[in-house]
Enzyme design. Structure first.
Site, PDB file in Angstrom:
ATOM      1  N   GLY A 177       6.982   2.964   6.442  1.00  0.00           N
ATOM      2  CA  GLY A 177       7.506   3.607   5.250  1.00  0.00           C
ATOM      3  C   GLY A 177       7.066   5.042   5.161  1.00  0.00           C
ATOM      4  O   GLY A 177       6.252   5.515   5.960  1.00  0.00           O
ATOM      5  N   THR A 213       2.944  -2.136   1.489  1.00  0.00           N
ATOM      6  CA  THR A 213       3.505  -0.879   2.001  1.00  0.00           C
ATOM      7  C   THR A 213       4.140  -0.088   0.867  1.00  0.00           C
ATOM      8  O   THR A 213       3.971   1.131   0.758  1.00  0.00           O
ATOM      9  CB  THR A 213       4.534  -1.153   3.108  1.00  0.00           C
ATOM     10  OG1 THR A 213       3.880  -1.781   4.211  1.00  0.00           O
ATOM     11  CG2 THR A 213       5.179   0.141   3.589  1.00  0.00           C
ATOM     12  N   HIS A 216       1.442   1.406  -1.350  1.00  0.00           N
ATOM     13  CA  HIS A 216       0.881   2.568  -0.658  1.00  0.00           C
ATOM     14  C   HIS A 216       1.791   3.788  -0.809  1.00  0.00           C
ATOM     15  O   HIS A 216       1.332   4.883  -1.179  1.00  0.00           O
ATOM     16  CB  HIS A 216       0.695   2.210   0.824  1.00  0.00           C
ATOM     17  CG  HIS A 216       0.217   3.316   1.705  1.00  0.00           C
ATOM     18  ND1 HIS A 216      -1.089   3.402   2.151  1.00  0.00           N
ATOM     19  CD2 HIS A 216       0.864   4.374   2.263  1.00  0.00           C
ATOM     20  CE1 HIS A 216      -1.217   4.459   2.928  1.00  0.00           C
ATOM     21  NE2 HIS A 216      -0.038   5.068   3.012  1.00  0.00           N
ATOM     22  N   GLU A 217       3.084   3.598  -0.548  1.00  0.00           N
ATOM     23  CA  GLU A 217       4.006   4.742  -0.584  1.00  0.00           C
ATOM     24  C   GLU A 217       4.224   5.249  -2.010  1.00  0.00           C
ATOM     25  O   GLU A 217       4.356   6.461  -2.227  1.00  0.00           O
ATOM     26  CB  GLU A 217       5.339   4.372   0.069  1.00  0.00           C
ATOM     27  CG  GLU A 217       5.248   3.984   1.539  1.00  0.00           C
ATOM     28  CD  GLU A 217       4.595   5.033   2.425  1.00  0.00           C
ATOM     29  OE1 GLU A 217       4.508   6.206   2.017  1.00  0.00           O
ATOM     30  OE2 GLU A 217       4.159   4.678   3.535  1.00  0.00           O
ATOM     31  N   GLN A 247     -14.487   9.251   5.031  1.00  0.00           N
ATOM     32  CA  GLN A 247     -14.420   8.363   6.184  1.00  0.00           C
ATOM     33  C   GLN A 247     -13.703   9.060   7.334  1.00  0.00           C
ATOM     34  O   GLN A 247     -12.941  10.001   7.135  1.00  0.00           O
ATOM     35  CB  GLN A 247     -13.723   7.047   5.839  1.00  0.00           C
ATOM     36  CG  GLN A 247     -12.231   7.164   5.514  1.00  0.00           C
ATOM     37  CD  GLN A 247     -11.613   5.830   5.129  1.00  0.00           C
ATOM     38  OE1 GLN A 247     -12.110   5.136   4.253  1.00  0.00           O
ATOM     39  NE2 GLN A 247     -10.523   5.458   5.778  1.00  0.00           N
TER      40      GLN A 247
END
Length: 323
Positions: A177, A213, A216-217, A247
């Site tokens: 994505g 996903t 997240h997007e 990180q």
């Protein structure tokens, strides 16, 4: 392009948002200026110079554009509804797996006070299911935004100041994505998800079959960066959020806690954050610092949705646009 690059479920998460971001920065002075203004506002929220004023839960109207070459890719309304349910759990921190956040970070878990629903009114004021369907001759799309235009085999966006546009299609090259950060062209504003990484039933395939996903997007769409800072495997990048540990790059698969990089022991990387690259089963939180960026986004570039969100979700609606 090799067939293997098109067909099948990716083994590792790949997000095209940063590539789209860099392309727009190179191509558009207006985008660069908008992004500078948006980040200035986010900084003001982060430093306390400006305070969030929202107290209510915001309901965001969603239109899902299903762009399919074959019947398998034409995901069902039921599958769409599973994705909406995941978004509402994830953005309200009511997801069942939030209990797996390590105790040291449980206090950072944040409720975004955002809920999503399929749009009930289309741009012309007519009733809608919030779903459009378009059969295409395009075998697979990339992150070049072709899927967002009818003339290029996709489907045109609905007004981005009133709706969250989500395109579901076959993406190529292992791409799961991508999203457009706020500040870009309205005609391409929204998120794109490959059809095997959308929702939790039907075409959704492990390890990306829990709807994360799209979570997240949409995080990107609300101005959240990857938690690893997008500096490769170095330790100099930043997501501009104070409560996410620094990180080295993104994490994949299902890491074990603690996973230490960049001298961030004893707790290590917050790999269970939605803005990392782990499998769906391994991500289950946003932090307060991330949601503060979301607040800045809603107060600035996404403020039009605050008005559109006033439309109450309907319990039923007529059939969507079929192709």
């Amino acid at each position: 392009m090799d067939t293997a690059d098109i067909v099948g479920t990716p083994a590792r998460r790949r997000c095209g948002t940063e590539d789209v971001h860099r392309r727009l920065l190179n191509e558009s002075l207006n985008y660069r200026l908008n992004r500078a203004s948006i980040e200035n506002l986010a900084f003001a929220f982060a430093t306390g110079e400006q305070q969030p004023t929202r107290t209510e839960v915001v309901h965001i109207p969603v239109v899902v554009h299903i762009v399919h070459q074959n019947d398998e890719q034409n995901v069902s309304d039921e599958q769409i509804d599973t994705q909406i349910a995941v978004l509402n759990d994830d953005f309200r921190a009511t997801n069942a797996d939030v209990k797996h956040v390590p105790p040291v970070w449980q206090g950072l878990v944040a409720d975004a006070r955002l809920e999503f629903h399929r749009a009930t009114v289309d741009p012309d004021g007519n009733p809608t299911t919030g779903v459009t369907r378009r059969r295409t001759d395009v075998r697979a799309f990339s992150d070049d935004d072709a899927v967002k235009f009818t003339a290029r085999g996709g489907a045109d966006a609905w007004p981005a100041d009133r709706y969250l546009n989500i395109w579901v299609c076959q993406l190529s090259g292992g791409l799961l994505g991508y999203a457009q950060f706020p500040g870009g062209p309205p005609s391409t504003d929204g998120v794109v998800i490959t059809y095997t990484g959308f929702g939790t039933i039907g075409t959704a395939k492990a390890p990306f079959d829990r709807g994360r996903t799209t979570t997240h997007e949409i995080g990107h769409w609300l101005n959240l960066f990857h938690i690893g800072g997008d500096d490769g495997t170095g330790c100099s990048g930043t997501d501009f959020v104070s409560d996410t540990p620094n990180q080295a790059g993104q994490n994949f698969g299902t890491p074990a806690f603690p996973s230490i990089t960049c001298n961030n022991g004893p707790n290590g990387d917050m790999f269970m954050n939605y803005m990392d690259y782990t499998d769906d089963v391994a991500m289950f939180m946003f932090t307060h610092g991330q949601i503060l960026r979301v607040e800045a986004c809603l107060a600035g570039p996404r403020q039009g949705l605050m008005t559109a969100a006033g439309r109450a979700p309907a319990t039923s609606a007529p059939a969507g646009n079929e192709a």
